[in-house]
Design an enzyme around this catalytic site. Structure first.
Site, PDB file in Angstrom:
ATOM      1  CD  GLU A 318      40.971 -29.308 -14.577  1.00 53.64           C
ATOM      2  OE1 GLU A 318      42.084 -29.649 -13.943  1.00 53.64           O
ATOM      3  OE2 GLU A 318      39.680 -29.703 -14.793  1.00 53.64           O
ATOM      4  CB  CYS A 414      41.109 -37.751 -13.804  1.00 49.43           C
ATOM      5  SG  CYS A 414      40.072 -36.517 -13.478  1.00 49.43           S
TER       6      CYS A 414
END
Length: 653
Positions: A318, A414
Site C-alpha cells: 500500500e 480502517c
C-alpha cells in the site's frame, strides 16, 4: 518550550450549513455512524463481520471465545468513538452518547491492572506484549484510543475514557524511553506520535510530548530495533504474506526521520508520521524536524501525488514507489492515505499559513475522501483508482485490489470509520487563527463563533463555492474589533473579485496565497467573493508516463471523469480534440445534484474493419465518429452500477 501561535475555533462553536457539505454531515450523523456501530457489532448481514466490539467484550470478561479479525481491530472501535465525540460536540444526541458511554464502560473492564489495553494480546497472546512492534500495531491502536478519549472528554466533559488512556500512556512511558532498562522501539504503523501530542495538549503532561518525540527520534536508528526484536522472536512474523519485518522503508524506518528525503513505504504510515513530526516541531521549535516535513511534503505533492489528492501508487505494501510513477489503473490510493495527507496539510497550515497546504487539503477532501463513501453512506472504497475496466478487474490478478463498486464493510475496515471521524470534525478544518488573523482555509458555509479582546465575534459564511465559486461572509461583533481576514485564493481559479460592504475592494494576493483585509470590523460588515471557475485541461508532468498524451478535466475543486453510464463502454477509444469547447451545466437530478461537463469528442471505433476476427492487422483505417462526451465529478462515480471509468482521457491534436 516553544508553543504554536496558531489557534483553532472549537468545533462546538462551528455549525456547517453548506450546499455541498451539509448532506455529508447529515449522512455521517444519521446514517454512517449508526451503520458503523451496527457493523462493529456484527449486525449487518450483508457486511463482512467486524468482531471488534465482540473482542472487547471477551477481554472485559463479559463473553467467552477467541479473538477474531485483524490484529489492529481495536482501532475501528476507537475511530468510531472519536467520530461520535465530534458529533456530540456539535450537537447533543442522548442516544449516541449512551451508546458511547456503554462502549467506554466495556473498554474500562478490558483494561489490564497495569494500564495495558489491547484485546489481541490480552485474549490471544497474553505473554507476547511489545514483542512484535514492526507488525502488530499495539501503539497504533493505543494512539487511536487516545485520540478518541481526548475528543470525547472535550465533547462531553466525561473523563472516564481520558483517565483510561492516561493510565495506558503512563504504562507505555514505563516501557519505552531512552533509559537503559526501557525498550528503544517504535511502532510499525505510526499513530501514537500524533496522539500523544493531543494528550499532552489535553492534560498539560509534558511526559507525553517527550514520549512522542522519543518515538520519532528512534525511528530509523541503528542498531535496528525491528531486526533485534525479530531475532528475539526466533525469526517469526505475523503477516507472512508481506514478509516485511526487515523492509525498513515500508514503515519509514530506513533512515532517521530528519534525514529522509523522499516519501517511502506504506503511504498511510508516512503521512501519519509526518503529522506527528509537524506537531512536535511546532511545540518544540525543532527546525530540523520542520525542514524534514517540508522536504517530504515537497516530494509527495510534486512527484508522488495523484491529481485527485490520492497517494500510494502500488498495492504491494500500500505504498509509494518512485518519483512520477503514477499508474491510474493499478493504483492503490487508499482512502486513509488521503485522510492522513489532510491531517499533515492541516498541521503544516498551523505552523505556516501557506495556501499550497490548503490547496492540497481541499484536493484530497473533495475528490478522494468523498469518493471513498457512496451517496447512501453505507458502502465504501478502500482503494480509489483513476481508471477502471471491470472485465480486467475481474480476471487479471494485477487488479486484485481494485473494486468496481463500493463495499459494505471490510475485514480491514480502517477506511470507513476514518471517513466518519474526518467528516464529523470537518468544521475544525475551515479556519485557523494566527497573530490576530483569521485564515479561511476551506470555503464551507456555516457559522463560527470566537472571542477576541473580550468581544464575541460571529462569522457567517454563505457558500456556493464548490459549484459556482461564490462566497459571502457576514460579521457580527459585540463591539468594533480590529483583526485581519485572510482569504485563500485557490490554485484552480483564474480570477477573483471582492466587494467589501457592497463596494469593490482592490484585492492583493500575498506571497502566501491569501488576500488580507485588515480593518476594524463591526456588525453587518460583509465580504463577497467570486472566484472564476474555468474548466482546466490538466496535464501531467512529462515524466509521468501514464498521463502522456492525455488530459484530465478540473472545474473548481472537482476533478472530473468519464463513466460508462454516460458514454458507453470502451472509454479508451474516446478522444477529446484540443480545440473542442468545454461546457459546464447543472444537473440537479443526477447523482444528488452535480455539474457535468460536456464536450465534442470522437470515438476511434474501427470495428467495421475487424469483422474477420483478426487481433492485429496492418491495413486498418482509423474511422473517428463524432460523439458528445459527458464528464461527472470523480467523487460521484460508481453510484449507478458497475461500469468503466477513467479520469485521464486521450487528447486529439
Amino acid at each position: 518550550m516553544a508553543t504554536s501561535q496558531t489557534k483553532f475555533i472549537p468545533l462546538r462553536n462551528i455549525r456547517i450549513e453548506d450546499r455541498f457539505w451539509s448532506e455529508y454531515v447529515r449522512l455521517v450523523r444519521e446514517v454512517v455512524v449508526p451503520y458503523q456501530w451496527r457493523a462493529l457489532n456484527d449486525e449487518v448481514p450483508e457486511a463482512e463481520p467486524s468482531h471488534a466490539v465482540h473482542n472487547f467484550k471477551i477481554a472485559a470478561g463479559q463473553l467467552s471465545g477467541n479473538f477474531e479479525g485483524m490484529v489492529f481491530q481495536d482501532s475501528d472501535v476507537a475511530k468510531w468513538l472519536e467520530a461520535a465525540a465530534y458529533l456530540l460536540e456539535t450537537k447533543p444526541d442522548p442516544e449516541l452518547e449512551s451508546l458511547a458511554d456503554g462502549m467506554i464502560d466495556i473498554i474500562a473492564l478490558a483494561q489490564q491492572p497495569d494500564g495495558y489495553l489491547n484485546t489481541y494480546f490480552t485474549i490471544k497472546e497474553p505473554g507476547q506484549r511489545w514483542t512484535n512492534l514492526a507488525e502488530c500495531h499495539e501503539l497504533y491502536c493505543a494512539g487511536h484510543m487516545i485520540e478518541a478519549a481526548v475528543a470525547y472528554d472535550r465533547a462531553t466533559g466525561k473523563r472516564k475514557l481520558l483517565d483510561i488512556v492516561c493510565r495506558f500512556a503512563d504504562h507505555i512511558d514505563s516501557v519505552f524511553g531512552p533509559e537503559p532498562e526501557k525498550l528503544k522501539g517504535y511502532d510499525g504503523h505510526q499513530e501514537i506520535e500524533l496522539a500523544l501530542v493531543k494528550l499532552y495538549r489535553a492534560t498539560g503532561e509534558e511526559r507525553y510530548l517527550k514520549l512522542s518525540e522519543f518515538f520519532l527520534n528512534q525511528r530509523g536508528t541503528r542498531p535496528h530495533f525491528y531486526e533485534q526484536e525479530w531475532e528475539k522472536r526466533g525469526g517469526t512474523v505475523h503477516f507472512k504474506e508481506l514478509r516485511m519485518s526487515h523492509d525498513y522503508p515500508y514503515s519509514q524506518a530506513h533512515l532517521p526521520v530528519r534525514e529522509q528525503q523522499t516519501a517511502e513505504g506504506h503511504s498511510v504510515r508516512a503521512v501519519y508520521m509526518l503529522t506527528g513530526m509537524a506537531d512536535v516541531a511546532a511545540l518544540t521549535g525543532d527546525t530540523r524536524l520542520l525542514e524534514a516535513c517540508k522536504t517530504l511534503w515537497g516530494n509527495i505533492v510534486s512527484r508522488r501525488m495523484y491529481i485527485t489528492g490520492a497517494i500510494g501508487s502500488q498495492s504491494y505494501g500500500e505504498s509509494f514507489t518512485s518519483d512520477y510513477d503514477l499508474p491510474g489503473d493499478t493504483v492503490y490510493a487508499e482512502t486513509c492515505a488521503s485522510i492522513g495527507l489532510i491531517f499533515f496539510a492541516h498541521r503544516m497550515l498551523s505552523i505556516e499559513p501557506k495556501s499550497e497546504y490548503a490547496d492540497v487539503m481541499e484536493r484530497a477532501l473533495y475528490n478522494t475522501v468523498v469518493s471513498g463513501m457512496s451517496q447512501d453512506g453505507k458502502h465504501f472504497f478502500y482503494v480509489n483508482p483513476l481508471e477502471v475496466n471491470p472485465g480486467a478487474v475481474h480476471n487479471n490478478a494485477i487488479y486484485h485490489h481494485i473494486k468496481t463498486q463500493r463495499q459494505g464493510w471490510f475485514g480491514c475496515a480502517c477506511c470507513p470509520p476514518n471517513i466518519a471521524r474526518l467528516l464529523a470534525s470537518l468544521g475544525s478544518y475551515i479556519y485557523t487563527f494566527r497573530d490576530r488573523t483569521v485564515y479561511t482555509q476551506l470555503y464551507i458555509g456555516g457559522h463560527a463563533e470566537w472571542e477576541l479582546d473580550g468581544s464575541s465575534i460571529t462569522l457567517e459564511q454563505q457558500s456556493d463555492y464548490a459549484w459556482e465559486g461564490k462566497v459571502q461572509f457576514r460579521i457580527t461583533a459585540a463591539k468594533p474589533t480590529a483583526f485581519t481576514m485572510a482569504l485563500r485564493v485557490p490554485d484552480w481559479t483564474d480570477s477573483v473579485s471582492i466587494t467589501l460592504n457592497g463596494m469593490p475592494y482592490a484585492a492583493f494576493i500575498g506571497d502566501n496565497g491569501y488576500i488580507e483585509i485588515n480593518r476594524v470590523w463591526s456588525t453587518n460588515d460583509r465580504i463577497e467573493l467570486e472566484f472564476g471557475m474555468p474548466i482546466h485541461r490538466m496535464k501531467g508532468h512529462p515524466l509521468v508516463r501514464h498521463t502522456a498524451g492525455r488530459i484530465a478535466l478540473q472545474r473548481g475543486p472537482f476533478v472530473y471523469c468519464l463513466e460508462e453510464a454516460d458514454n458507453g463502454a470502451s472509454l479508451h477509444q474516446l478522444y477529446i480534440p484540443r480545440d473542442s469547447e468545454l461546457q459546464a451545466q447543472s444537473s440537479k437530478d443526477l447523482l444528488g445534484g452535480v455539474h457535468v461537463i460536456t464536450t465534442e469528442a470522437v470515438r476511434g471505433d474501427t470495428s467495421d474493419a475487424w469483422q474477420d476476427g483478426a487481433l492485429y492487422r496492418k491495413d486498418a483505417e482509423w474511422r473517428p465518429t463524432p460523439v458528445t462526451a459527458t464528464f461527472i465529478p470523480y467523487y460521484a462515480w460508481a453510484n449507478r452500477g458497475e461500469g468503466e471509468m477513467t479520469v485521464w482521457v486521450k487528447e486529439l491534436l
